[in-house]
Design a protein around this motif. Structure first.
Motif, mmCIF file in Angstrom:
data_model
loop_
_atom_site.group_PDB
_atom_site.id
_atom_site.type_symbol
_atom_site.label_atom_id
_atom_site.label_comp_id
_atom_site.label_asym_id
_atom_site.label_seq_id
_atom_site.Cartn_x
_atom_site.Cartn_y
_atom_site.Cartn_z
ATOM 1 N N ILE A 5 0.854 -1.145 0.006
ATOM 2 C CA ILE A 5 -0.008 0.129 0.049
ATOM 3 C C ILE A 5 0.669 1.022 -0.086
ATOM 4 C CG2 ILE A 5 -1.799 1.313 1.393
ATOM 5 C CD1 ILE A 5 -2.533 -1.448 2.542
ATOM 6 N N HIS A 6 0.626 2.129 -0.946
ATOM 7 C CA HIS A 6 1.598 3.339 -0.946
ATOM 8 C C HIS A 6 0.683 4.355 -1.764
ATOM 9 C CE1 HIS A 6 1.989 2.807 -5.610
ATOM 10 N NE2 HIS A 6 2.105 1.624 -5.116
ATOM 11 N N GLY A 7 1.430 5.812 -1.166
ATOM 12 C CA GLY A 7 0.741 6.845 -1.715
ATOM 13 C C GLY A 7 0.641 6.929 -3.392
ATOM 14 N N ASN A 8 0.025 7.442 -4.025
ATOM 15 C CA ASN A 8 -0.059 7.649 -5.838
ATOM 16 C C ASN A 8 -0.199 9.082 -5.972
ATOM 17 O OD1 ASN A 8 -0.817 7.812 -8.497
ATOM 18 N ND2 ASN A 8 -1.249 5.501 -8.218
ATOM 19 N N TYR A 9 0.488 9.801 -6.349
ATOM 20 C CA TYR A 9 0.487 11.307 -6.822
ATOM 21 C C TYR A 9 0.156 11.079 -8.313
ATOM 22 C CZ TYR A 9 5.278 11.218 -8.030
ATOM 23 O OH TYR A 9 6.397 10.839 -8.738
ATOM 24 N N TRP A 10 0.680 10.166 -8.927
ATOM 25 C CA TRP A 10 0.429 10.231 -10.684
ATOM 26 C C TRP A 10 -0.694 9.850 -11.257
ATOM 27 C CZ3 TRP A 10 3.668 7.239 -7.468
ATOM 28 C CH2 TRP A 10 3.481 5.924 -7.668
ATOM 29 N N GLY A 11 -1.593 9.144 -10.280
ATOM 30 C CA GLY A 11 -2.869 8.678 -10.832
ATOM 31 C C GLY A 11 -4.131 9.918 -10.812
ATOM 32 N N GLY A 12 -4.809 10.068 -11.872
ATOM 33 C CA GLY A 12 -5.751 10.900 -11.590
ATOM 34 C C GLY A 12 -7.000 10.605 -10.727
ATOM 35 N N PRO A 13 -7.595 11.660 -9.839
ATOM 36 C CA PRO A 13 -8.586 11.263 -9.081
ATOM 37 C C PRO A 13 -9.705 10.239 -9.343
ATOM 38 C CG PRO A 13 -8.217 13.830 -9.208
ATOM 39 C CD PRO A 13 -7.622 13.032 -10.423
ATOM 40 N N GLY A 14 -9.970 10.285 -10.726
ATOM 41 C CA GLY A 14 -11.161 9.467 -10.916
ATOM 42 C C GLY A 14 -10.529 7.987 -11.161
ATOM 43 N N VAL A 15 -9.260 7.556 -10.815
ATOM 44 C CA VAL A 15 -9.111 6.101 -10.977
ATOM 45 C C VAL A 15 -9.161 5.395 -9.684
ATOM 46 C CG1 VAL A 15 -7.464 6.530 -13.037
ATOM 47 C CG2 VAL A 15 -6.464 6.356 -10.471
ATOM 48 N N PHE A 16 -8.972 6.034 -8.427
ATOM 49 C CA PHE A 16 -9.092 5.636 -7.256
ATOM 50 C C PHE A 16 -10.460 4.855 -6.931
ATOM 51 C CE2 PHE A 16 -5.621 8.516 -7.051
ATOM 52 C CZ PHE A 16 -4.707 7.796 -6.973
ATOM 53 N N GLY A 17 -10.392 3.473 -6.748
ATOM 54 C CA GLY A 17 -11.721 2.818 -6.500
ATOM 55 C C GLY A 17 -12.697 2.553 -7.705
ATOM 56 N N PHE A 44 -4.656 7.108 5.865
ATOM 57 C CA PHE A 44 -4.408 5.579 6.108
ATOM 58 C C PHE A 44 -3.210 5.655 6.743
ATOM 59 C CE2 PHE A 44 -1.969 1.803 4.996
ATOM 60 C CZ PHE A 44 -3.147 1.094 5.278
ATOM 61 N N PHE A 45 -1.890 6.353 6.613
ATOM 62 C CA PHE A 45 -0.702 5.866 7.350
ATOM 63 C C PHE A 45 -0.653 6.679 8.713
ATOM 64 C CE2 PHE A 45 0.760 5.163 2.832
ATOM 65 C CZ PHE A 45 1.059 3.904 3.180
ATOM 66 N N ASN A 46 -1.621 7.729 9.031
ATOM 67 C CA ASN A 46 -1.820 8.182 10.253
ATOM 68 C C ASN A 46 -2.644 7.357 11.103
ATOM 69 O OD1 ASN A 46 0.037 10.374 9.590
ATOM 70 N ND2 ASN A 46 -1.665 11.607 8.902
ATOM 71 N N ASN A 47 -3.567 6.644 10.762
ATOM 72 C CA ASN A 47 -4.304 5.738 11.542
ATOM 73 C C ASN A 47 -4.127 4.242 11.289
ATOM 74 O OD1 ASN A 47 -6.587 7.754 12.278
ATOM 75 N ND2 ASN A 47 -5.971 8.253 10.138
ATOM 76 N N ILE A 50 1.819 -1.033 10.997
ATOM 77 C CA ILE A 50 2.491 -1.872 10.372
ATOM 78 C C ILE A 50 1.852 -3.278 11.025
ATOM 79 C CG2 ILE A 50 4.377 -3.397 9.902
ATOM 80 C CD1 ILE A 50 6.034 -0.671 10.233
ATOM 81 N N GLY A 51 1.401 -4.307 10.043
ATOM 82 C CA GLY A 51 0.642 -5.416 10.587
ATOM 83 C C GLY A 51 -0.755 -5.467 10.439
ATOM 84 N N ASP A 52 -1.346 -4.439 10.347
ATOM 85 C CA ASP A 52 -2.751 -4.190 10.396
ATOM 86 C C ASP A 52 -3.421 -4.998 9.020
ATOM 87 O OD1 ASP A 52 -3.064 -2.570 12.409
ATOM 88 O OD2 ASP A 52 -3.485 -1.016 11.402
ATOM 89 N N VAL A 53 -4.615 -5.779 9.107
ATOM 90 C CA VAL A 53 -4.958 -6.225 8.284
ATOM 91 C C VAL A 53 -5.949 -5.590 7.347
ATOM 92 C CG1 VAL A 53 -6.719 -8.210 7.480
ATOM 93 C CG2 VAL A 53 -5.364 -8.461 9.474
ATOM 94 N N LEU A 70 7.424 -10.714 1.557
ATOM 95 C CA LEU A 70 8.985 -10.740 2.296
ATOM 96 C C LEU A 70 9.745 -9.942 1.598
ATOM 97 C CD1 LEU A 70 8.671 -14.557 3.659
ATOM 98 C CD2 LEU A 70 7.812 -12.371 4.868
ATOM 99 N N ASN A 71 10.464 -9.167 2.360
ATOM 100 C CA ASN A 71 11.396 -8.479 1.494
ATOM 101 C C ASN A 71 12.563 -7.662 2.729
ATOM 102 O OD1 ASN A 71 10.620 -5.927 2.115
ATOM 103 N ND2 ASN A 71 8.913 -6.180 0.697
ATOM 104 N N GLY A 72 13.199 -6.521 2.366
ATOM 105 C CA GLY A 72 14.019 -5.828 3.009
ATOM 106 C C GLY A 72 13.205 -5.295 4.202
ATOM 107 N N TRP A 73 11.865 -5.175 4.253
ATOM 108 C CA TRP A 73 11.363 -4.345 5.223
ATOM 109 C C TRP A 73 10.892 -5.259 6.417
ATOM 110 C CZ3 TRP A 73 8.383 -1.690 0.745
ATOM 111 C CH2 TRP A 73 8.942 -0.453 0.246
ATOM 112 N N ASN A 74 10.697 -6.390 6.211
ATOM 113 C CA ASN A 74 10.323 -7.435 7.153
ATOM 114 C C ASN A 74 11.169 -8.651 7.424
ATOM 115 O OD1 ASN A 74 9.379 -8.650 4.803
ATOM 116 N ND2 ASN A 74 7.285 -8.698 5.493
#
Length: 82
Positions: A5-17, A44-47, A50-53, A70-74
């Protein structure tokens, strides 16, 4: 590997969902640089912790395995470099 899950600034507002514009990640509407506290990504990131379903509703995709990503973060460096 992994689904993230990550922030996306390059997608137009109409694509989300409304459109699948990723290769597997969940993109949240954001601004370039992540400096705004008013975006869905910031909320999302303020609420969450890590590990939330995360449940993606109304998706026809299958449920991913808990060890997807599984990668460098975990993993320790010694595990990652095996």
């Amino acid at each position: 590997s992994g689904t993230f899950i990550h922030g996306n600034y390059w997608g137009g507002p109409g694509v989300f969902g409304n459109a699948n514009t990723s290769h597997g990640c969940v993109g949240l509407q954001d601004v370039r640089g992540g400096g705004s506290s008013s975006t869905p990504a910031a909320w999302f990131f303020n609420n969450s912790l890590i590990g939330d379903v995360v449940v993606v509703k109304n998706s026809n995709d299958k449920t991913i395995s808990p060890d997807n990503g599984l990668n460098g973060w975990n993993m320790s460096w010694s595990e990652w470099t095996k």
